[in-house]
Design a protein around this motif. Structure first.
Motif, short mmCIF file in Angstrom:
data_model
loop_
_atom_site.label_atom_id
_atom_site.label_comp_id
_atom_site.label_asym_id
_atom_site.label_seq_id
_atom_site.Cartn_x
_atom_site.Cartn_y
_atom_site.Cartn_z
N GLY A 10 21.98 9.62 16.34
CA GLY A 10 22.06 8.77 15.16
C GLY A 10 20.84 8.92 14.28
O GLY A 10 20.83 8.44 13.14
N PHE A 11 19.81 9.61 14.78
CA PHE A 11 18.65 9.94 13.97
C PHE A 11 18.83 11.36 13.45
O PHE A 11 18.94 12.31 14.23
N VAL A 12 18.90 11.51 12.13
CA VAL A 12 19.21 12.80 11.51
C VAL A 12 18.19 13.08 10.43
O VAL A 12 17.72 12.17 9.73
N ILE A 13 17.85 14.37 10.28
CA ILE A 13 16.86 14.80 9.29
C ILE A 13 17.51 15.73 8.27
O ILE A 13 18.33 16.57 8.62
N ASP A 14 17.13 15.57 7.00
CA ASP A 14 17.49 16.50 5.94
C ASP A 14 16.23 17.23 5.50
O ASP A 14 15.22 16.59 5.14
N SER A 15 16.28 18.55 5.51
CA SER A 15 15.15 19.32 5.03
C SER A 15 15.10 19.30 3.51
O SER A 15 16.05 18.87 2.84
N VAL A 16 14.00 19.80 2.97
CA VAL A 16 13.86 19.87 1.51
C VAL A 16 14.97 20.74 0.92
O VAL A 16 15.57 20.41 -0.10
N GLN A 17 15.25 21.85 1.57
CA GLN A 17 16.26 22.78 1.05
C GLN A 17 17.65 22.14 1.06
O GLN A 17 18.43 22.30 0.12
N GLU A 18 17.96 21.39 2.11
CA GLU A 18 19.29 20.76 2.18
C GLU A 18 19.47 19.74 1.07
O GLU A 18 20.56 19.61 0.49
N LEU A 19 18.43 19.00 0.76
CA LEU A 19 18.54 18.00 -0.29
C LEU A 19 18.68 18.65 -1.66
O LEU A 19 19.43 18.17 -2.52
N GLN A 20 17.97 19.74 -1.88
CA GLN A 20 18.01 20.36 -3.20
C GLN A 20 19.31 21.11 -3.45
O GLN A 20 19.60 21.49 -4.58
N GLN A 21 20.08 21.34 -2.40
CA GLN A 21 21.39 21.97 -2.59
C GLN A 21 22.44 20.97 -3.05
O GLN A 21 23.52 21.35 -3.52
N GLU A 22 22.15 19.67 -2.90
CA GLU A 22 23.10 18.62 -3.28
C GLU A 22 22.79 18.12 -4.68
O GLU A 22 21.64 18.11 -5.13
N LYS A 23 23.84 17.68 -5.36
CA LYS A 23 23.69 17.01 -6.65
C LYS A 23 24.50 15.72 -6.60
O LYS A 23 25.57 15.68 -6.00
N PRO A 24 24.00 14.64 -7.22
CA PRO A 24 24.77 13.39 -7.22
C PRO A 24 26.13 13.60 -7.85
O PRO A 24 26.28 14.29 -8.86
N THR A 25 27.14 13.01 -7.23
CA THR A 25 28.51 13.18 -7.72
C THR A 25 29.01 11.98 -8.50
O THR A 25 30.03 12.05 -9.17
N SER A 26 28.32 10.86 -8.44
CA SER A 26 28.77 9.66 -9.14
C SER A 26 28.24 9.66 -10.57
O SER A 26 27.04 9.61 -10.79
N ASP A 27 29.15 9.75 -11.55
CA ASP A 27 28.71 9.76 -12.94
C ASP A 27 28.00 8.47 -13.33
O ASP A 27 27.16 8.47 -14.23
N SER A 28 28.33 7.36 -12.66
CA SER A 28 27.71 6.09 -13.00
C SER A 28 26.24 6.05 -12.65
O SER A 28 25.50 5.19 -13.11
N LEU A 29 25.80 7.02 -11.84
CA LEU A 29 24.41 7.03 -11.42
C LEU A 29 23.59 8.10 -12.15
O LEU A 29 22.45 8.36 -11.81
N ILE A 30 24.20 8.74 -13.14
CA ILE A 30 23.48 9.79 -13.85
C ILE A 30 22.54 9.16 -14.88
O ILE A 30 22.91 8.25 -15.61
N LEU A 31 21.33 9.66 -14.94
CA LEU A 31 20.35 9.14 -15.88
C LEU A 31 20.53 9.75 -17.26
O LEU A 31 20.88 10.92 -17.40
N GLN A 32 20.24 8.95 -18.25
CA GLN A 32 20.19 9.49 -19.60
C GLN A 32 18.91 10.33 -19.71
O GLN A 32 17.83 9.88 -19.35
#
Length: 867
Positions: A71-93
């Motif tokens: 239940g303890f999981v780690i995301d590396s820097v590379q794994e995070l940078q491969q993802e992009k937010p998918t919720s348009d409501s959370l996109i910044l102007q």
């Protein structure tokens, strides 16, 4: 990884059963709490300190992560940078700052919508470490990170400063409570920095869902119950800013040869509380080098900083969750540790994240943050911890609960009264006091922009509940008096209108209480119980608990730890006004709360004691157990209301006339004048001549026309309810008479003869002489046209013969039980917010409109002495 997660609890002898539990039907799986599997006994582990992913324990470390720390999981820097937010409501102007960091990412995709004016593109971009780091440093530059003063072991215990500075952002109205302190969130949409945190939260939620799906598949494959928190989402982010200081304490007691002997704790062992059950926790961290916010060589940054900051984990059965106390059966956290499973430590690079999935935090694990570096090497660690709080940690939840209770004030009963008191305590001790104890810097940061409106609503609702509790106590008092026969008319004289109203009020109260008792008798288990145990004692217990908490909160606000922090972080005065008139209106826009109860917790305890006696009096019919409610009208000389309010002094005939005519230049009392009233105009309230030293007025008075009469033709003043103002005076100084000869030498000034009931006594009690300054008498023959005549319509006794005057009128339908005179239980709806009231017709059809002026040009009106 073990094939089954079905493990038995800790045995009575303290050992852990290594065997799997018998198969459980799938229909019962979701209701069973499964303890983490044990650490394999055949694998090596350190004799002391943490288990790390280092030789020679790499195999043991991996087995721990796959087993007891699943239940303890780690995301590396590379794994995070491969993802992009998918919720348009959370996109910044996008703005220039965000565009700068957007250019550091690859494969940017443009957002379809454009602003209607300017046609600036909005973009969904990858979350980079630089993007987050810039936002966090901007928040730090604005002073949004503050050091907290917590109370780790509960109210009444020692307070402690945190080693880290913190900031909370979240959905509007959210708060987070930890170690006895409630943090109040700035909204995600507050500024560009918090919007960046919101977008990071969208990414963390997205990654959490992926990890939860994988964990759920692994559990199903080995026959374990499925995960329960399958839709991870977050509503707050607690941001910690950590630096190395010499004040940090060792993480654990270890021998001198241990590799962890230099580990210093920044965030001590804990399991996150206040969260939704089985909710995931996501933590993103970024590291800053010492004395610099920008690093040219990222590789050097990771190697120099990542090994200085560590996250530690350990297995503690029932550390958090619904069975946190019952599961440990009252034992301490240390006793619930699993010694067979070693604690593990994980070092993470800057820009990475870790997750505590499903039941990891919810049941059986704790975590710690520590450093093995020093002041020259550790730099700064920011951690953004995303959580999903229970709805009770949003202020709107309590506003709705209190509003619902307010709408049901027509209902009565012990359960209802207790529910009202519990909500009142929640508003006072868990929200209002929690906000003001954090100081001016906290207030300036959050009040005007984010928390003004909800806290004003809380203050208004708290006021309503306080006044409701007061009225409930008066109902119980009146019922006890009626049960003891105090409503019977044994006098040969015709009772006054006030006495008849008092008698009727007692009878109605008795009827209400008897109806409540009859209803309770119909319920299972309450048959035969008296009013004392069903109504009076529960209400007394609520007051006792409230008094105890106020006492402990006063102690907390005076804790010496606040002297060690910046003055702007020390507690602010809580905006409560006690000793207020019953039914005083407090609008939702007010920035203070009103209570008719006394300030001192000891006075509340005394009231609780009286309530218990009233319950006994009700059950036994014993009048001697009905105590006079003297607690209500005895404020201290240092009471803040002396400076704010307008006051009148009760004087019997003929002394009142002597004061406003100037014939009496010293007024004598057995107590000093409150210092705040020196030189202040005090109105003279003339009452009927009576026994020396005995007030002719009730604790609540109506100020009427000198010539007015009651409906029965009785003088309003004779009823003991009305009083009239005949003039005013000021007190220039106070002298203290310690000896008879001093007192008698001033007889020509105070006019008290040796044979008077107000004269000197040889019991050692001193007499105070209030030396009069200016004075003025109102002309009754021209009262309606006298611009100097004040328009006060009511008053409440504050100390002995001193009454606080008010322009608010009150319906006369509740009784002052101290002198059996009527006073108001609720605010008159015909009174406006400003306190002005339309002229009221008396029984002769005349309309009186009194206008008060503060002009000081009124001359002295001579009048023949009446003595």
């Amino acid at each position: 990884m073990p094939k089954s997660r079905h493990r038995q609890r800790k045995n009575v002898d303290g050992t852990h059963n290594q065997a799997a539990a018998p198969p459980v039907p799938s229909s019962e799986m979701s209701s069973i709490i499964h303890l983490p599997p044990p650490f394999p006994s055949n694998l090596s582990k350190p004799s002391n300190g943490f288990l790390r992913d280092e030789s020679p324990y790499r195999e043991s470390f991996q087995a721990a992560i796959d087993g007891p720390y699943e239940g303890f999981v780690i995301d590396s820097v590379q794994e995070l940078q491969q993802e992009k937010p998918t919720s348009d409501s959370l996109i910044l102007q996008t703005d220039p700052v965000q565009d700068r960091y957007s250019r550091q990412t690859n494969n940017e995709s443009e957002f379809d919508e454009q602003k209607s004016s300017g046609k600036n593109d909005q973009k969904k971009h990858k979350i980079t470490e630089s993007f987050v780091s810039f936002a966090l440093n901007a928040m730090n530059d604005r002073g949004e990170f503050r050091q907290d003063v917590t109370q780790p072991f509960g109210l009444g215990t020692k307070c402690a400063k945190t080693y880290v500075t913190r900031c909370l952002v979240g959905e509007p109205g959210t708060s987070y409570k930890y170690l006895g302190l409630r943090m109040f969130a700035a909204p995600f949409e507050c500024n560009d920095s918090t919007k960046a945190i919101r977008q990071l939260g969208a990414l963390m939620s997205q990654r959490s869902a992926i990890h939860m799906h994988k964990l759920n598949e692994r559990r199903r494959a080995c026959g374990a119950p499925p995960c329960k928190g399958m839709n991870p989402s977050f509503n707050i982010c607690l941001i910690n800013r950590m630096v190395y200081t010499t004040d940090l304490k060792p993480t654990m007691a270890l021998p001198s040869d241990s590799d962890d002997r230099h580990a210093k704790t920044c965030v001590s062992w804990h399991a996150d509380s206040s969260l939704e059950h089985y909710s995931t926790i996501a933590v993103y961290q970024t590291l800053e080098t010492p004395n610099s916010k920008k690093v040219k060589n990222k590789t050097n940054k990771e190697s120099s900083l990542s090994k200085d900051w560590w996250v530690g984990l350990r297995v503690v059965h029932h550390a958090e969750g619904p069975n946190a106390s019952s599961g440990r059966k009252g034992s301490s956290i240390e006793a619930a540790l699993v010694p067979e499973t070693p604690p593990v430590a994980v070092s993470l690079p800057s820009g990475s994240a870790y997750y505590l999935l499903d039941d990891f935090n919810h049941h059986h694990h704790q975590h710690v943050v520590f450093t093995t570096g020093n002041d020259d090497s550790t730099g700064v660690r920011y951690s953004c911890t995303f959580r999903k709080l229970r709805e009770s940690h949003n202020v709107q939840y309590w506003i709705e609960r209190a509003t619902a209770l307010k709408k049901s004030f027509n209902k009565k009963g012990a359960k209802i009264w207790k529910a009202e008191n519990l909500v009142s305590q929640e508003l006072e001790f868990e929200w209002i006091r929690q906000f003001y104890i954090q100081g001016k810097r906290h207030y300036d940061c959050l009040w005007a922009a984010h928390w003004k409106k909800p806290l004003q609503e809380l203050l208004s609702l708290w006021s309503c509940l306080e006044h409701r509790a007061y009225q409930t106590i008066e109902l119980l008092r009146a019922a006890a008096e009626a049960k003891c026969g105090m409503d019977l008319d044994n006098s040969a004289c015709r009772p006054s209108k006030g006495e008849r109203k008092e008698r009727d009020r007692r009878r109605k109260a008795l009827s209400t209480v008897e109806a409540l008792l009859s209803r309770s008798d119909a319920e299972v288990g309450s048959l035969g119980e008296g009013a004392s145990s069903q109504l009076y004692i529960p209400m007394a217990e609520c007051l006792e608990e409230q008094a105890k908490k106020r006492e402990l909160w006063e102690k907390r606000e005076r804790d010496h730890v606040f002297r060690e922090i910046h003055p702007d972080c020390r507690p602010l005065p809580v905006p409560f006004r006690f000793h207020r008139p019953v039914g005083e209106p407090v609008l939702p826009s007010c920035e203070w709360g009103s209570s008719p109860f006394p300030t001192a917790p000891t006075a509340l305890k005394e009231l609780a004691r009286q309530l218990r006696q009233l319950g006994e009096a009700f059950d036994e019919g014993d009048t001697s157990k009905i105590a006079l409610p003297s607690w209500k009208h005895a404020v201290s000389m240092e009471w803040g209301g002396w400076e704010e309010g307008t006051f009148g002094l009760e004087l019997q005939e003929p002394w009142a006339g002597a004061v406003v005519d100037g014939s009496k230049s010293i007024e004598t009392r057995l107590y000093p004048l409150p210092p705040a009233l020196l030189g202040k105009r005090i109105y003279v309230l003339e009452s009927k001549s009576g026994a020396a030293g005995v007030s002719g007025l009730g604790n609540f008075i109506d100020i009427g026309n000198h010539q007015s009469e009651t409906a029965d033709g009785e003088s309003a003043v004779d009823s003991g309810r009305h009083v009239h103002i005949i003039g005013w005076c000021t007190i220039s100084s106070v002298k203290k008479y310690n000896h008879r000869i001093e007192f008698e030498q001033d007889e020509s000034r105070h006019l008290v003869t040796s044979d008077s009931g107000y004269g000197w006594t040889d019991n050692g009690t001193p007499i105070y002489g209030w030396v009069l300054g200016d004075y003025h008498r109102y002309e009754y023959e021209h009262r309606r046209n006298d611009a100097q005549q004040p328009s006060f319509s009511s008053g409440v006794r504050r100390f002995r013969s001193l009454f606080e005057l008010s322009q608010n009128s009150r319906p006369v339908d509740v009784v002052d039980t101290n002198t059996n005179n009527n006073y108001s239980e609720s605010f008159d709806a015909s009174t406006s917010v400003s306190g002005k009231k339309k002229g009221k017709r008396n029984n002769k059809g005349h309309r009186h409109n009194h206008n008060h002026s503060n002009s000081n040009n009124a001359g002295k009106v001579k009048r023949r002495k009446r003595f």
